[in-house]
Structures are given as C-alpha cells and as structure tokens.
Design an enzyme around this catalytic site. Structure first.
Site, PDB file in Angstrom:
ATOM      1  N   ASP A  87       0.798  -1.224   0.000  1.00 40.26           N
ATOM      2  CA  ASP A  87       0.000   0.000   0.000  1.00 40.26           C
ATOM      3  C   ASP A  87       0.833   1.277   0.000  1.00 40.26           C
ATOM      4  O   ASP A  87       0.448   2.291   0.604  1.00 40.26           O
ATOM      5  CB  ASP A  87      -0.962  -0.002   1.193  1.00 40.26           C
ATOM      6  CG  ASP A  87      -2.101  -0.974   0.987  1.00 40.26           C
ATOM      7  OD1 ASP A  87      -2.613  -1.042  -0.150  1.00 40.26           O
ATOM      8  OD2 ASP A  87      -2.478  -1.672   1.942  1.00 40.26           O
ATOM      9  N   ASP A 148      -7.330  -4.408  -4.082  1.00 43.19           N
ATOM     10  CA  ASP A 148      -6.968  -3.080  -3.578  1.00 43.19           C
ATOM     11  C   ASP A 148      -5.754  -2.502  -4.299  1.00 43.19           C
ATOM     12  O   ASP A 148      -5.594  -1.279  -4.389  1.00 43.19           O
ATOM     13  CB  ASP A 148      -6.642  -3.122  -2.087  1.00 43.19           C
ATOM     14  CG  ASP A 148      -7.613  -3.925  -1.245  1.00 43.19           C
ATOM     15  OD1 ASP A 148      -8.089  -4.983  -1.737  1.00 43.19           O
ATOM     16  OD2 ASP A 148      -7.870  -3.552  -0.097  1.00 43.19           O
TER      17      ASP A 148
END
Length: 375
Positions: A87, A148
C-alpha cells in the site's frame, strides 16, 4: 447541500488537527477515532484530507497541517517504516505526491519516486505480480494479489511519466492484467484476493480476506475495482479498462439497497443487524465520478452513471454524515473495517472519510484528488 456538507468537512478536519496534532486518525468504534503514529497502511488518507481541505479553502492552517503530516512520510521512508505490504501508493500518492501536485515541492517529487521504487520491491518475477502482503516466500501470503492494489498502480504510472523509465510501466501493466484476468469474475463481480504458486507462477484460485466467503463479493473490493479500472483507462488509454469499470459499476448498483449505501458484502445474509460500509459507497462514488470524467459528452453511459453517483453521495450526506453529532471524530458513520475479524465492523474509517471528501471536492471544485498529474 454539497457546499454545506463540505463546510462540515472543513470544521471537523480543523477540530481533528487540534485533536490529533502529529498523530493520525485510523479507525474507531462509536464516535471516536484511535490515534496512531505514522506506521500503518491507512495514514495517507489523513494527509489527503488535509491537502483537499487546503485546495478547497486556501486556508493556510490546512496547508501547514498538510505539510507537517507529509514531512512524517519523508521520515518514514528514511527510517524504512514501510511494512510488508503493497500500500505504498495509498501512503505516498496522498502525501508527498499531493505535495508535489499542489506546491511543486521538488523534494516531495524526489521522495515520491523513492516510494515507487519501494513498491517495485514487491514485484515477483516468477509469476509477474505484485505480492500484496508479507515477505517473499511467506507460506501464507506468498503468491497473493488483492484487488486493492489497483489503487497503488497510479504511483507507478506517475513515476514512469516523471522519469520515462519503462520498469514502472511494465510492472503496473502486468499487475493490471493479472487483476483483470484473475480477480474479476465473468459476471463482473470480484474476488478480494487470488493466489499463485510463488515458485512457478501457476494460478491456484480466488479467496477472500475481509469478505463473507471466498465466492462472495466484498463491497469495498468491488469499489476498488470501479475506481482502479477507471484510473487504468486514464493512464493507459486501453478502452477495455473503461468498459470493465462500467460493468463493475453496474454490478455494484444492481446490488445496492434502497438508500444507496452498500452492505459490507453483497452476498452476506441480510438481517436487521447487517453492517453497512459507507466507505465502500464513498470509494465507488469517487470512482464513478472519475469514470464519467473520462467519457465524451455523447457517451451513452455518462449521464446514467453520473446520476447514480449523485444519488449515492446525496444519501451519504443526508443519512451517514456526522453533521449534528459534535462528539464524532469522523465524517461518516457506519464504515466497516473487517467484519469477520470483528475489527471495527461499524464505526469510523479514515479511508471512507478521505473518499467522501474527495468526491465532494470533485463535485464542488472539479479537483480530482492526487492519483495523477492534472492538465
């Protein structure tokens, strides 16, 4: 209505600047946010809110807070506090890249390029994918990709545009195709995660981590797909990605309840106690607004999708906003983090607040966030 909603965003954000100082709001049950140091995957969303509030208002108080927050990401990279996850785009697109886009701070640009190099370290050449979580060859997490990650790819495309170095584009293109092939099902629903043999790259199968079952559709994952493929169309020009974003939007809309705010999983049994996920709807709205911004005015889907996005954001403002709840730290009620893990199944989540803020700023000022350079 939307202008009043953003005045609430500005007021609540100013309160949170004073409340959290150099810490970061994360998630929280009830009306409170847990304050954490800059060590988690969620921290960039607070920085992104600060930058958006400054761009909207031009109030130097938000700029000072955004700068202070962003400086901690510089230190985080220097100290190698990036954790074993993918991320990096969530962290650095909404902090140092935002700083570069807004102020043209050359050091912020440099640090963002360094962050892109950190993300490249998660590339696994055997299977040609970005490993989502854990260290290489980890028995559980080795070989896993998740939907994601689509929102982390804009960092790599930005690095390619800034440098001309094909390595960034190659990895982003490959991950995009892996996601298209293995995480999107034939009916345009989605798996949360998919596994590959980490030695050979052979596909194994889809699974979930935060959804109801392996075969269900986790609503936040579907929202990541809507936004992620819309961004891929902008960044690659591949019209199939635009069509894929449209179809994933259609699936999302077909599974919405009457008030247009999603339950946490589209296939979980519905009861009076079923959890909503306002963050999934906020992400989907931002993705849908990005999607329609890539369409020509005569595109047959533009008006319908835009109208649907406005219906959802209207419901968030009227039914899920914390306006009128002075003790609330967050902007939205009824966000869910990890229902099956009983981790904030119904409360405040900072990414929901960010995408709610981004959607409102785009509607009011045409500001698209910090995923790509602006014209």
């Amino acid at each position: 209505m939307f202008k009043d909603a953003f005045e609430h965003v500005l007021t609540k954000t100013k309160e949170n600047i004073e409340r959290f100082d150099t810490l970061f709001p994360h998630v929280g049950d009830g009306t409170s946010y847990k304050a954490i140091e800059n060590r988690d995957w969620t921290n960039g969303f607070w920085s992104g809110i600060l930058w958006l509030c400054y761009e909207y208002s031009k109030n130097p108080e938000y700029l000072e807070a955004a700068k202070t927050s962003t400086e901690s990401f510089v230190r985080r990279l220097e100290q190698n506090i990036v954790l074993d996850h993918h991320d990096i785009g969530f962290l650095y697109s909404l902090s140092t890249k935002a700083d570069w886009i807004v102020t043209k701070n050359e050091n912020a640009r440099k640090v963002t390029l360094q962050a892109a190099d950190v993300l490249l370290k998660r590339w696994r050449s055997n299977g040609e994918y970005i490993q989502a979580w854990g260290t290489e060859r980890n028995e559980v997490e080795g070989g896993r990709i998740i939907i994601d990650c689509l929102m982390n790819l804009p960092l790599l495309y930005w690095a390619y545009e800034q440098t001309g170095d094909q390595k960034y584009k190659y990895v982003a293109d490959a991950q995009a195709e892996k996601t298209r092939r293995y995480l999107v099902r034939g009916d345009f629903s989605s798996y949360h995660t998919f596994h590959f043999n980490q030695l050979t790259g052979e596909p194994i199968g889809g699974s979930t981590h935060q959804g109801f079952t392996n075969g269900s559709t986790w609503s936040r994952g579907q929202a990541w797909g809507i936004y992620g493929f819309a961004l891929l169309y902008r960044q690659t020009g591949n019209v199939y990605y635009q069509k894929l974003s449209i179809e994933m939007t259609n699936y999302f809309l077909l599974n919405m309840p009457e008030d247009q705010v999603a339950y946490w999983d589209f296939d979980a049994p519905l009861t009076k106690l079923s959890y909503r996920d306002s963050s999934a709807s906020a992400i989907a709205v931002s993705g849908m607004l990005e999607l329609v911004s890539t369409m020509n005015s005569n595109h047959p889907e533009q008006s319908r999708i835009k109208d649907s996005a406005y219906q959802i954001i209207t419901s968030l403002v009227k039914n899920y906003s914390t306006a009128g709840i002075p003790t609330a730290h967050g902007l939205l009620q009824h966000g869910s983090y990890h229902v099956r893990g009983n981790l904030v199944p119904d409360g405040h989540v900072i990414w929901g607040d960010y995408f709610y803020t981004e959607a409102l700023v785009r509607i009011l000022k045409g500001i698209p966030g910090y995923w790509y350079e602006r014209d």
